[in-house]
Design a protein around this motif. Structure first.
Motif, PDB file in Angstrom:
ATOM      1  N   MET A 188       6.644  18.970  -5.521  1.00 34.11           N
ATOM      2  CA  MET A 188       6.620  19.018  -4.138  1.00 34.11           C
ATOM      3  C   MET A 188       6.232  17.505  -3.656  1.00 34.11           C
ATOM      4  O   MET A 188       6.524  17.120  -2.355  1.00 34.11           O
ATOM      5  N   ALA A 189       5.901  16.454  -4.628  1.00 38.57           N
ATOM      6  CA  ALA A 189       5.480  15.219  -4.187  1.00 38.57           C
ATOM      7  C   ALA A 189       6.872  14.411  -3.955  1.00 38.57           C
ATOM      8  O   ALA A 189       7.822  14.548  -4.281  1.00 38.57           O
ATOM      9  N   ASP A 190       6.589  13.658  -2.567  1.00 40.05           N
ATOM     10  CA  ASP A 190       7.589  13.002  -2.175  1.00 40.05           C
ATOM     11  C   ASP A 190       7.580  11.521  -2.763  1.00 40.05           C
ATOM     12  O   ASP A 190       8.652  10.841  -2.818  1.00 40.05           O
ATOM     13  N   ALA A 191       6.336  11.476  -3.417  1.00 43.83           N
ATOM     14  CA  ALA A 191       6.111   9.890  -4.144  1.00 43.83           C
ATOM     15  C   ALA A 191       5.064  10.051  -5.170  1.00 43.83           C
ATOM     16  O   ALA A 191       4.013  10.857  -4.761  1.00 43.83           O
ATOM     17  N   ILE A 192       4.862   9.668  -6.142  1.00 46.58           N
ATOM     18  CA  ILE A 192       3.757   9.494  -7.248  1.00 46.58           C
ATOM     19  C   ILE A 192       3.336   8.032  -7.190  1.00 46.58           C
ATOM     20  O   ILE A 192       4.073   7.207  -7.538  1.00 46.58           O
ATOM     21  N   ALA A 193       2.001   7.805  -6.922  1.00 39.33           N
ATOM     22  CA  ALA A 193       1.422   6.470  -7.036  1.00 39.33           C
ATOM     23  C   ALA A 193       0.548   6.530  -8.252  1.00 39.33           C
ATOM     24  O   ALA A 193      -0.435   7.203  -8.331  1.00 39.33           O
ATOM     25  N   ILE A 194       0.693   5.637  -9.128  1.00 41.47           N
ATOM     26  CA  ILE A 194      -0.151   5.606 -10.279  1.00 41.47           C
ATOM     27  C   ILE A 194      -1.273   4.569  -9.842  1.00 41.47           C
ATOM     28  O   ILE A 194      -1.082   3.349  -9.704  1.00 41.47           O
ATOM     29  N   ASN A 195      -2.444   5.105  -9.536  1.00 40.97           N
ATOM     30  CA  ASN A 195      -3.721   4.188  -8.977  1.00 40.97           C
ATOM     31  C   ASN A 195      -4.366   3.595  -9.975  1.00 40.97           C
ATOM     32  O   ASN A 195      -4.133   3.963 -11.270  1.00 40.97           O
ATOM     33  N   LYS A 196      -5.376   2.798  -9.522  1.00 49.20           N
ATOM     34  CA  LYS A 196      -6.163   2.295 -10.606  1.00 49.20           C
ATOM     35  C   LYS A 196      -5.334   1.109 -11.623  1.00 49.20           C
ATOM     36  O   LYS A 196      -5.593   0.929 -12.980  1.00 49.20           O
ATOM     37  N   THR A 204       2.198  18.709   6.426  1.00 48.68           N
ATOM     38  CA  THR A 204       2.454  17.211   6.293  1.00 48.68           C
ATOM     39  C   THR A 204       3.991  16.749   6.288  1.00 48.68           C
ATOM     40  O   THR A 204       4.828  17.703   6.007  1.00 48.68           O
ATOM     41  N   ASP A 205       4.294  15.672   6.594  1.00 46.65           N
ATOM     42  CA  ASP A 205       5.782  15.135   6.541  1.00 46.65           C
ATOM     43  C   ASP A 205       5.932  14.729   5.322  1.00 46.65           C
ATOM     44  O   ASP A 205       7.086  14.784   4.695  1.00 46.65           O
ATOM     45  N   PHE A 206       4.954  14.100   4.678  1.00 46.98           N
ATOM     46  CA  PHE A 206       5.119  13.205   3.505  1.00 46.98           C
ATOM     47  C   PHE A 206       3.875  13.639   2.528  1.00 46.98           C
ATOM     48  O   PHE A 206       2.710  13.752   2.955  1.00 46.98           O
ATOM     49  N   PHE A 207       4.172  13.831   1.185  1.00 52.23           N
ATOM     50  CA  PHE A 207       3.249  14.513   0.281  1.00 52.23           C
ATOM     51  C   PHE A 207       2.955  13.297  -0.924  1.00 52.23           C
ATOM     52  O   PHE A 207       4.163  13.054  -1.431  1.00 52.23           O
ATOM     53  N   LEU A 208       1.971  12.690  -0.933  1.00 51.44           N
ATOM     54  CA  LEU A 208       1.709  11.607  -1.707  1.00 51.44           C
ATOM     55  C   LEU A 208       0.894  12.070  -3.048  1.00 51.44           C
ATOM     56  O   LEU A 208      -0.151  12.549  -2.635  1.00 51.44           O
ATOM     57  N   LEU A 209       1.513  12.095  -4.193  1.00 46.28           N
ATOM     58  CA  LEU A 209       0.565  12.358  -5.575  1.00 46.28           C
ATOM     59  C   LEU A 209       0.035  11.167  -6.047  1.00 46.28           C
ATOM     60  O   LEU A 209       0.676  10.369  -6.644  1.00 46.28           O
TER      61      LEU A 209
END
Length: 327
Positions: free
Chosen positions: A192-200, A167-172
């Motif tokens: 390795m994550a290019d971005a971290i999203a805190i979901n919920k 992949t080009d972008f890795f979202l955690l």
């Protein structure tokens, strides 16, 4: 017959006939030798017709809301005129080799969209949280004209790394109010994550989500800088309330722009193709080794000797490889 069938599949993929596309992916995922021969010819015809896509890997532990996030995020991308394909991977049973493949049901609303395509696939026992033929499937999807490809991994923890190499972008995706130990995600995945999203990040989770955002932002500063000059971002979002998704997409766009400007985007793709070549060589060698009739017979004999303690596993393996080299 093979030539006509390959032409039929190629034309169907090029025109994004979703029925034929699904049939082509099934063929590629098949382990049958005759199917693999047709698959190679199909891929050779498709390479060169691929659209410029952005490949996005999305991972996170079970319960983090990957499917809900992807459905909401996919709809956002569709509203921006994108054509979206989703490869959702479900774990295969070690006993029955079966898989639930329930993501198409969980993303029912997105699956109904004209410019969206969802393909659930079993891991087939492969490591890395992705199906063994994911790379080949990506080629077909790009040939069919999908410009955003979302790859949802199994989300089992330590092996969630192979997706980074395709992949080009890795979202955690992370959960608010849960420690890293509870989530079962190792430091390596965060690095390795290019971005971290805190979901919920909705309802009573809003405050814990903001706290988690601060914690992960501080943690990322402890990691080594990325080669492409990108500084990973930490964001909050709510897939249920459609909040924060636009910011995540803007983050991905900024990443792609930076990576293309400094040449890292193309460089990464070339590195991934090189790794794909080596992995395929390994796969072919292993398949030929185990399918060799002399090796198959010798293996059964040596396995019994190993079980009975007559020979060590190391010596048995050396004997098998030596026999293979001499045949």
């Amino acid at each position: 017959m093979d030539a006509n069938f390959v032409d039929h599949l190629t034309q169907g993929v090029l025109t994004n006939n979703t029925t034929v596309l699904a049939q082509a992916i099934t063929l590629i995922e098949s382990a049958k030798t005759e199917h693999q021969k047709i698959a190679v010819k199909l891929l050779e015809k498709c390479i060169g017709h691929q659209t410029e896509s952005i490949r996005i890997g999305i991972t996170g532990v079970p319960g983090v809301g990957k499917s809900t996030f992807i459905e909401s995020f996919g709809k956002l991308l569709l509203s921006k005129g994108k054509r979206v394909a989703v490869l959702s991977v479900d774990p295969s049973s070690n006993e029955t080799k079966g898989s639930i493949l329930g993501d198409k049901v969980r993303m029912e609303s997105l699956a109904k969209e004209q410019h969206a395509f969802i393909r659930p696939s079993p891991t087939g026992g492969s490591l890395g949280g992705v199906a063994r033929k994911t790379r080949e499937t990506i080629i077909l999807l790009e040939t069919a004209g999908y410009d955003i490809i979302l790859i949802e991994t199994v989300g089992v923890g330590q092996n969630e790394t192979t997706v980074r190499d395709m992949t080009d972008f890795f979202l955690l995706l992370k959960l608010p109010g849960a420690g890293d130990e509870l989530q079962g995600i190792k430091r390596g995945v965060m690095e390795m994550a290019d971005a971290i999203a805190i979901n919920k990040a909705d309802g009573h989770n809003k405050k814990p989500a903001e706290s988690a955002k601060m914690e992960f932002s501080r943690a990322l500063h402890l990691f080594a800088a990325k080669d492409n000059g990108w500084v990973p971002k930490v964001m909050t979002c709510s897939a249920v309330e459609n909040k924060g998704l636009t910011s995540i997409w803007s983050c991905i766009e900024n990443f792609v722009t930076l990576s293309k400007e400094n040449g890292f985007f193309e460089q990464t793709r070339k590195h991934q193709n090189k790794k794909w070549l080596r992995e395929h060589i390994n796969h072919i060698l292993l398949r030929d080794f185990y399918e060799h009739p002399d090796i198959s017979k010798a293996l059964s004999v040596l396995e019994k000797k190993v079980v009975d303690g007559e020979i060590t596993p190391f010596r048995a393996a050396e004997n098998l490889v030596k026999n293979y080299r001499e045949t």
